[in-house]
Design an enzyme around this catalytic site. Structure first.
Site, PDB file in Angstrom:
ATOM      1  N   GLY A 179      45.484  50.241  41.083  1.00  0.00           N
ATOM      2  CA  GLY A 179      45.447  49.319  40.641  1.00  0.00           C
ATOM      3  C   GLY A 179      45.245  48.202  41.485  1.00  0.00           C
ATOM      4  N   ASN A 180      45.242  46.893  41.144  1.00  0.00           N
ATOM      5  CA  ASN A 180      45.305  45.781  41.938  1.00  0.00           C
ATOM      6  C   ASN A 180      46.444  44.424  41.422  1.00  0.00           C
ATOM      7  OD1 ASN A 180      43.923  43.727  39.988  1.00  0.00           O
ATOM      8  ND2 ASN A 180      42.361  45.315  40.209  1.00  0.00           N
ATOM      9  N   TYR A 181      46.433  43.317  42.097  1.00  0.00           N
ATOM     10  CA  TYR A 181      47.615  42.545  41.851  1.00  0.00           C
ATOM     11  C   TYR A 181      47.134  41.468  40.743  1.00  0.00           C
ATOM     12  CZ  TYR A 181      49.567  44.000  46.561  1.00  0.00           C
ATOM     13  OH  TYR A 181      50.036  44.774  47.261  1.00  0.00           O
ATOM     14  N   SER A 182      46.066  41.618  39.940  1.00  0.00           N
ATOM     15  CA  SER A 182      45.939  40.515  39.001  1.00  0.00           C
ATOM     16  C   SER A 182      46.994  40.425  37.720  1.00  0.00           C
ATOM     17  CB  SER A 182      44.596  41.024  38.319  1.00  0.00           C
ATOM     18  OG  SER A 182      44.468  40.104  37.218  1.00  0.00           O
TER      19      SER A 182
ATOM     20  N   ALA B 215      39.876  41.542  37.400  1.00  0.00           N
ATOM     21  CA  ALA B 215      39.863  42.354  38.624  1.00  0.00           C
ATOM     22  C   ALA B 215      39.582  43.893  38.407  1.00  0.00           C
ATOM     23  CB  ALA B 215      41.073  42.150  39.544  1.00  0.00           C
TER      24      ALA B 215
END
Ligand code: PMT
Length: 400
Positions: free
Chosen positions: A208-211, A276
């Site tokens: 995943g990512n930090y969005s 993102a």
């Protein structure tokens, strides 16, 4: 912009209540009609005589008038207004209205109000910073209310910090901007992607990512406020989109986001792609939790995801606008320009992780907008809701 607008001014028990007199005078001078609703403790700080003389209307405080027993209808008042402004708003009133506690005429009027509500907090710096106040304000934001952030400066306690109610002229300016911006996207349909994508590895893990979704949700609210019908395709976030004109589609992976965005696109006037999106996903998803069986390294095989922005850029018909984002860490302008061309976008919003206060998770962003004619606009660090207004302003010029 305020001519003939009907404004309910809610006043609560704060030393800043004196500023309400300037607010009424300023609003009346601009041609607005002002109905004051004051809490019992508000009257300890400013008299109803002053307020009714300035607003040219009787001040409402109780459900019944002591003089003749007549009934003040909070429902009628809520339907009458074009906007409600609570200024100053104490921590106590903020807590009540955030949690539906309707024990004052002001709180019941708030709960009955169909019009947009603006809240200008005023309190001591520690009260303002307390998680209880911050969570209540966040809750009010999630209902679609507008919080007019207090300013920093000397407070009634003689301490210095954030908690001073914003100055009346600035509050009136915010209301004017609000009414000026309404309806600019009337009858337009806008698709927005927001948040992160999760690419499953096994039943318990993902890439995943930090969005956080804050930027995309700010865009969705700002479009809806301007009269657009919004389709918001979002990855996993903990935000709520309260506006009735926002149709929310929750997805998890880039593939799900792709399917939802591509099927919504033919019906919209514009798409803003703020999500993102993971460029790659694991080639295979394990149906069972992957066990650590040895101390050896583990290799994950990744396969590319489809590019939503590039697909919509290729699909777009004459008159449709596609805007993307570029999140960069180096050579920012060149990288963003390259994405703009490769994905056939009308404009791209650049934000850089090198800028303090910009990008993932924070409430602020510092953006530059680059369009397909090579025009570049740089903006200072702003609240994401204000950055959203700048982006929509650009969109409006291309849609009209
Ligand atoms: O959600 P927040 O915490 O508020 O953070 C906001 C944000 C930093 C996520 C946002 O401002 C932002 O920059 N979003 C785009 C992030 C990104 O993935 O940028 P990119 O440079 O990798 O992608 C370029 C563009 O292509 C983006 O519009 C992206 O949505 C799109 N894309 C990318 C890959 C893919 N497979 N499909 C896409 O549509």
């Amino acid at each position: 912009m305020l001519k003939d607008k009907k404004i309910i001014l809610g006043i609560t028990g704060s030393i800043a209540a004196y500023k309400a007199a300037y607010l009424i005078r300023g609003l009346i001078r601009k041609g607005a009609g002002v109905q004051v609703v004051i809490t019992p403790s508000g009257k300890e700080f400013i008299t109803p005589v002053t307020l009714s003389a300035l607003s040219r209307r009787p001040v409402i405080s109780e459900f019944f008038s002591n003089r003749d027993g007549s009934w003040n209808s909070h429902v009628d008042l809520g339907l009458w207004a074009d906007a409600m402004l609570i200024a100053p708003a104490t921590a106590s009133t903020i807590g009540k209205i955030a949690n539906g506690i309707a024990d004052t005429m002001l709180a019941t009027t708030y709960l009955s109000c169909k019009a947009p509500v603006f809240i200008a907090p005023a309190m001591d710096l520690d009260m303002f910073a307390h998680p209880a106040t911050q969570q209540n304000l966040e809750r009010l934001r999630s209902f679609g209310n507008y919080i007019i952030e207090p300013a920093e400066g000397q407070l009634a306690s003689h301490l210095e910090g954030k908690g001073r109610m914003e100055e009346p002229d600035r509050i009136i300016g915010i209301l004017e901007e609000f009414f000026a911006a309404q309806h600019t996207l009337q009858k337009k349909k806008i698709l927005i992607t927001a948040g992160p994508t999760y690419e499953k590895i096994d039943p318990v893990r993902f890439i995943g990512n930090y969005s956080s979704g804050k930027m995309g949700f700010a865009l969705a609210s700002a479009c809806a406020r301007r009269g657009a019908e919004v389709t918001l395709v979002t990855g996993t976030v903990s935000l709520s989109a309260a506006h009735p004109a926002i149709k929310r589609i929750d997805v998890e992976s880039a593939e799900e986001m792709y399917e939802a965005a591509v099927s919504a696109f033919p019906d919209v006037d514009a798409a803003i792609l703020c999500a993102a999106v993971a460029d790659y996903r694991p080639e295979a998803i394990s149906t069972e939790k992957i066990k650590r069986e040895s101390a050896k390294d583990m290799t994950l095989h990744l396969t590319p995801n489809k590019d939503i922005a590039a697909t919509l850029g290729a699909m777009k018909r004459k008159g449709q606008v596609v805007a993307g984002f570029a999140l960069e860490t180096n050579d920012e302008l060149a990288q963003a320009g390259e994405k703009l061309k490769r994905k056939n976008l009308d404009f791209i919003v650049l934000n850089s992780l090198r800028e303090p206060g910009a990008g993932f998770r924070v409430d602020t962003n510092r953006i530059s907008i680059i369009d397909n004619r090579g025009e570049v606009q740089h903006f200072p660090l702003k609240d994401k809701r204000d950055a959203a207004s700048d982006i929509i302003h650009k969109l409006e010029t291309l849609l009209t």
